[in-house]
Design an enzyme around this catalytic site. Structure first.
Site, mmCIF file in Angstrom:
data_model
loop_
_atom_site.group_PDB
_atom_site.id
_atom_site.type_symbol
_atom_site.label_atom_id
_atom_site.label_comp_id
_atom_site.label_asym_id
_atom_site.label_seq_id
_atom_site.Cartn_x
_atom_site.Cartn_y
_atom_site.Cartn_z
ATOM 1 N N GLU A 383 0.829 -1.214 0.000
ATOM 2 C CA GLU A 383 0.000 0.000 0.000
ATOM 3 C C GLU A 383 0.865 1.267 0.000
ATOM 4 O O GLU A 383 0.584 2.201 -0.734
ATOM 5 C CB GLU A 383 -0.907 -0.022 1.238
ATOM 6 N N THR A 509 -12.029 7.154 -13.415
ATOM 7 C CA THR A 509 -11.009 6.688 -12.470
ATOM 8 C C THR A 509 -11.395 5.354 -11.835
ATOM 9 O O THR A 509 -10.551 4.681 -11.249
ATOM 10 C CB THR A 509 -10.714 7.763 -11.405
#
Ligand SMILES: *[C@@H]1O[C@H](CO)[C@@H](O)[C@H](O)[C@H]1NC(C)=O
Ligand SMILES: *[C@@H]1O[C@H](CO)[C@@H](O)[C@H](O)[C@H]1NC(C)=O
Ligand SMILES: *[C@@H]1O[C@H](CO)[C@@H](O)[C@H](O)[C@H]1NC(C)=O
Ligand SMILES: *[C@@H]1O[C@H](CO)[C@@H](O)[C@H](O)[C@H]1NC(C)=O
Length: 519
Positions: A383, A509
């Site tokens: 992440e 997106t």
């Protein structure tokens, strides 16, 4: 996608640091000669790979449909569900355009039957203008474009196609009070019951990632209020104030005072909270080059400043290229899985502008993000990662030397950005290496996150098996990961990103494809 807010108020990009030692040197499945368990042969042809991704999609859909539908998302470990996106069926709406491009007619019709029944004017929980726009509005508009265009025959009921547009209007109308502010900049966090907002500043990505969806809706319906609302908001980003909030031309701060229209800081980058503002500048130009030339110019300024000022090479692997974040002129050598959409966005920009320098730069960023996948124990990137040699976490020195980055937050939330950039790299170059990278990455994700009735976020990509499950299957697993993993192996179709820069479709997106205005 890019998207989710990583830091709204905190100007500092300070991830939750997890300091951990690596018990064994990480193994890289792609580098070993033996195929680890759960992997199909390297030689699997693209058509079989595409079918294997469809099989995963159907497995995930079945689990969601059995245990969670019509709630927002499945908890695959416990066969439970949650409603983190207002209980309108987020996973179903997000899955629509993926089911369409994969030709899964039965699932398409299940989703369409659901969408026609949703009451988008009511919800008991707080509404994010941004998340609602990219997932629900994006999913429905994309479905409408497909079902009134190249996939006309797929819907069983015509009324369900009409409902996609009427429900989009209903949702946008319900959201539109967000823009009733002194400046026209919207608040992001809304309460539909009381028609109020949470009063907090808005952010660069949350303001700057509405204009594609609402402009498309304006064009489809003829109601130009949708267009005007979001383009007025965007004007504060295209002409940022005060000047000090833009450390380099085109690169902006993050938090914006909705009352004054002024930025509150000068920290940002291509990271969560900022990311998709930059993404949409060039995508608006793809959508309509006549109306959005000024957005193109803002993208070029941001891209040139990024190349000149944010390019960074880790000391331990100087061949790798990462993009730094910033606080004013001070660089922070930290990046994220979310930011890995950047390679694909530079490639798209280079293609549509006919500028090889942006494609070349994007391909370098793709290499860097590929490195974050292949160097971990699971073959999935973390992440948050860093490469500042002055702040290497204890126990990660050897890993940093070998990998060129260290891990700051080791989780994986079923995010798509690395596969997304492989997709753009493949579409631009035609180099099958990128199909292989996507295939390896997807198999690592399939092997590590498959659990119970679906696929789950995992705690630690740098321990074999992923270090435990978070029991949450994000809706963008359907919208994005499965779509990009599929499209990179799939046949030529008009909605695929064009090889020559002449796109008939543009992906929002959340990876929902929209027909461009002048196809
Ligand atoms: C156009 O959109 C605005 C904003 O949502 C809404 O208030 C208005 O009622 C719409 N107009 C029509 C004719 O639907
Ligand atoms: C935004 O600006 C208004 C008007 O100057 C001010 O009252 C408010 O405190 C500001 N909010 C923030 C979060 O800075
Ligand atoms: C870095 O790139 C150079 C030039 O392409 C190459 O010769 C060298 O082997 C690379 N080094 C590493 C560690 O990959
Ligand atoms: C995904 O994993 C399942 C086992 O859980 C396996 O049967 C399937 O072949 C895998 N598919 C891909 C594309 O890796």
């Amino acid at each position: 996608m890019s998207r989710t807010i990583f830091m709204l108020l905190g100007a500092a990009l300070l991830p939750a640091v997890s300091v951990f030692a690596l018990p064994n040197p990480p193994t890289n499945p792609a580098d070993s000669n033996e195929r680890p368990q759960g992997y199909m042969p390297y030689s699997t042809p693209a058509s079989d790979r595409a079918q294997a991704v469809i099989d995963v999609f159907r497995t995930a859909w079945d689990g969601y449909h059995t245990y969670a539908f019509p709630h927002d998302e499945l908890h695959p470990v416990t066969n439970g569900y949650s409603d983190s996106r207002n209980a309108w069926g987020a996973s179903a709406v997000d899955a629509l355009s993926t089911a369409l491009v994969m030709g899964q007619k039965d699932i398409v019709n299940q989703i369409l039957d659901h969408i026609a029944t949703v009451d988008y004017t009511k919800t008991a929980t707080e509404v994010s203008l941004f998340e609602t726009t990219i997932r629900y509005l994006g999913g429905m508009i994309s479905g409408y474009d497909f079902l009134t265009g190249p996939l006309k025959g797929v819907a069983d009921k015509k009324s369900n196609i009409d409902a996609l547009l009427s429900q989009s209007k209903s949702l946008a109308n319900a959201l539109s009070f967000a823009f009733e502010t002194p400046t026209g900049l919207p608040y992001n966090t809304l309460d539909f019951t009381t028609r109020t907002n949470d009063g907090s500043p808005n952010g660069l990505a949350t303001v700057g990632t509405l204009v594609l969806e609402w402009t498309r809706l304006g064009d489809l319906t003829g109601n130009l209020t949708y267009t005007r609302l979001t383009q007025t908001a965007e004007s504060y980003l295209l002409n940022p104030k005060p000047a000090s909030s833009s450390p380099w031309p085109g690169l902006l701060g993050t938090n914006i005072n909705v009352t004054t229209g002024e930025f509150l800081d000068a920290s940002g980058g291509w990271v969560g909270g900022d990311d998709s503002y930059y993404e949409y500048l060039i995508k608006m130009y793809v959508y309509d080059p006549e109306r959005f030339a000024s957005y193109r110019d803002a993208w070029i300024a941001a891209a040139d400043s990024t190349i000149a000022h944010l390019t960074s090479h880790p000391s331990t692997q100087p061949n790798l290229t990462f993009v730094a974040a910033y606080d004013g002129h001070k660089l922070k050598l930290v990046s994220q899985h979310l930011a890995c959409f950047g390679g694909g966005n530079f490639i798209l920009g280079g293609q549509v502008l006919g500028q090889q320098k942006y494609i070349d730069y994007g391909l370098k960023l793709v290499d860097g993000c590929h490195d974050t996948y292949v160097k971990t124990a699971t073959g999935i990137g973390p992440e948050v990662f860093g490469w500042d040699s002055k702040t290497v976490p204890k126990g990660q020195e050897a890993f940093f030397k070998e990998a060129g980055f260290y891990v700051l937050n080791p989780s994986y939330d079923l995010r798509p950005e690395v596969l997304e950039s492989f997709y753009y790299a493949y579409r631009a170059t035609g180099d099958p290496k990128y199909q292989d990278w996507a295939w390896e990455g997807f198999q690592a994700i399939n092997r590590t996150t498959r659990v119970g009735s679906g696929y789950s976020n995992v705690n630690d990509v740098n321990v074999a098996g992923g270090g435990g499950y978070g029991d949450f299957q994000e809706s963008f697993w359907f919208a994005e990961v499965l779509k990009y993993a599929y499209l990179i192996q799939a046949d030529e179709q008009e909605w695929q990103v064009a090889k020559d820069g002449k796109n008939k479709w543009v992906f929002n997106t959340e990876a929902h494809p929209f027909k461009v205005a002048r196809a």
